[in-house]
Design an enzyme around this catalytic site. Structure first.
Site, PDB file in Angstrom:
ATOM      1  N   GLY A  11       4.003  42.557 -16.293  1.00 42.67           N
ATOM      2  CA  GLY A  11       3.119  43.188 -17.275  1.00 42.67           C
ATOM      3  C   GLY A  11       3.896  43.604 -18.518  1.00 42.67           C
ATOM      4  O   GLY A  11       3.449  43.377 -19.645  1.00 42.67           O
ATOM      5  N   ASP A  71      13.215  52.995 -21.344  1.00 43.85           N
ATOM      6  CA  ASP A  71      13.028  54.048 -20.354  1.00 43.85           C
ATOM      7  C   ASP A  71      11.947  54.954 -20.908  1.00 43.85           C
ATOM      8  O   ASP A  71      11.942  55.270 -22.096  1.00 43.85           O
ATOM      9  CB  ASP A  71      14.329  54.822 -20.128  1.00 43.85           C
ATOM     10  CG  ASP A  71      14.239  55.674 -18.864  1.00 43.85           C
ATOM     11  OD1 ASP A  71      13.674  55.198 -17.862  1.00 43.85           O
ATOM     12  OD2 ASP A  71      14.718  56.818 -18.880  1.00 43.85           O
TER      13      ASP A  71
HETATM   14  P1  IMP Z   1      10.367  53.726 -16.221  1.00 41.66           P
HETATM   15  O1  IMP Z   1       9.830  52.435 -15.687  1.00 41.66           O
HETATM   16  O2  IMP Z   1      11.671  54.155 -15.655  1.00 41.66           O
HETATM   17  O3  IMP Z   1      10.377  53.741 -17.720  1.00 41.66           O
HETATM   18  O4  IMP Z   1       9.399  54.889 -15.700  1.00 41.66           O
HETATM   19  C1  IMP Z   1       8.272  55.177 -16.385  1.00 41.66           C
HETATM   20  C2  IMP Z   1       7.390  56.139 -15.611  1.00 41.66           C
HETATM   21  O5  IMP Z   1       6.835  57.043 -16.561  1.00 41.66           O
HETATM   22  C3  IMP Z   1       6.228  55.399 -14.959  1.00 41.66           C
HETATM   23  O6  IMP Z   1       6.428  55.207 -13.606  1.00 41.66           O
HETATM   24  C4  IMP Z   1       5.058  56.320 -15.225  1.00 41.66           C
HETATM   25  O7  IMP Z   1       4.977  57.255 -14.214  1.00 41.66           O
HETATM   26  C5  IMP Z   1       5.438  57.035 -16.514  1.00 41.66           C
HETATM   27  N1  IMP Z   1       4.927  56.331 -17.716  1.00 41.66           N
HETATM   28  C6  IMP Z   1       5.661  55.750 -18.700  1.00 41.66           C
HETATM   29  N2  IMP Z   1       4.879  55.175 -19.640  1.00 41.66           N
HETATM   30  C7  IMP Z   1       3.621  55.375 -19.210  1.00 41.66           C
HETATM   31  C8  IMP Z   1       2.353  54.979 -19.745  1.00 41.66           C
HETATM   32  O8  IMP Z   1       2.235  54.307 -20.775  1.00 41.66           O
HETATM   33  N3  IMP Z   1       1.288  55.374 -19.031  1.00 41.66           N
HETATM   34  C9  IMP Z   1       1.372  56.090 -17.879  1.00 41.66           C
HETATM   35  N4  IMP Z   1       2.510  56.463 -17.325  1.00 41.66           N
HETATM   36  C10 IMP Z   1       3.650  56.120 -17.987  1.00 41.66           C
END
Ligand code: IMP
Length: 201
Positions: A11, A71
């Site tokens: 995605g 991140d």
């Molecule tokens: P990453 O993949 O380490 O960046 O973790 C991001 C986490 O932050 C995700 O698992 C979500 O819980 C939250 N998050 C980040 N961006 C979004 C968004 O656009 N919508 C909803 N949750 C988000």
């Protein structure tokens, strides 16, 4: 020209491919699925920027290609910025979106100040040592009853400033146009394009 995106999430790759098609049409984006020997990078830094850079450096070093990593997370004012860099594992189980969201809702029960922001740091690292990190935010408010099934993570409880829908109810294109990740990645793509002479040697 190829750039590796430090994610296996299809995605995210599709979303970024759309953004990059505008800014850098000649670039082919590869996911880390193309490099099965590449180990996952632990997010050991204490900031979004630090973790994004850590991932981009590791992937660029391994693949010997330019790399992009991000991140992101939710920062709630009343919770002093939590869940922040721990957003994906706030409930204790990595990636349990429902449990993470329910924990935030419990902590926000009866709280009037519901202001929060989604934050994204996007990093670009090239084999010649060039580095760039961009941070962008989307400000909004938390609601107490989840709504919408379009998004992921905390989307069902987040209403961006100036809107009535949660990001979980929005069409994906609308969310991309206002989101922390959309803003950070569009800015990063423009910089990668305009500073090409600095990193492409
Ligand atoms: P990453 O993949 O380490 O960046 O973790 C991001 C986490 O932050 C995700 O698992 C979500 O819980 C939250 N998050 C980040 N961006 C979004 C968004 O656009 N919508 C909803 N949750 C988000």
């Amino acid at each position: 020209m190829q750039i590796v995106l430090a994610t296996r999430n299809k995605g995210k790759i599709r979303e970024l491919a759309r953004i990059f098609a505008h800014e850098l049409p000649e670039v082919e984006l590869l996911g880390t699925d193309n490099f099965p020997e590449l180990a996952d990078v632990d997010e050991t830094e204490d900031s979004f920027e630090g973790n994004a850079l850590l991932k981009a450096v590791a992937v660029s070093r391994f693949t010997k290609l330019p790399a992009i990593a991000d991140d992101s997370g939710l920062a709630v004012d009343h919770l002093k910025g939590a869940p922040g860099i721990y957003s994906a594992r706030y409930s204790g189980v990595h990636g349990d979106d429902e449990a993470n969201l329910q924990k935030v809702l419990r902590e926000m029960e009866g709280i009037a100040n519901r202001r929060a922001q989604f934050v994204c740091a996007a990093a670009f690292v090239a084999p010649n040592g060039y580095q760039k990190v961009i941070r962008a935010e989307m400000v909004g408010e938390l609601i107490s009853q989840p709504r919408g099934a379009n998004g992921f993570g905390y989307d069902p409880i987040f209403v961006p400033e100036g809107f009535a829908q949660t990001t979980g109810e929005m069409a994906p294109d609308l969310k991309d146009s206002i989101s922390h990740r959309g803003k950070a990645m569009r800015e990063l793509a423009q910089i990668i394009s305009s500073e090409r002479a600095s990193w492409e040697q």
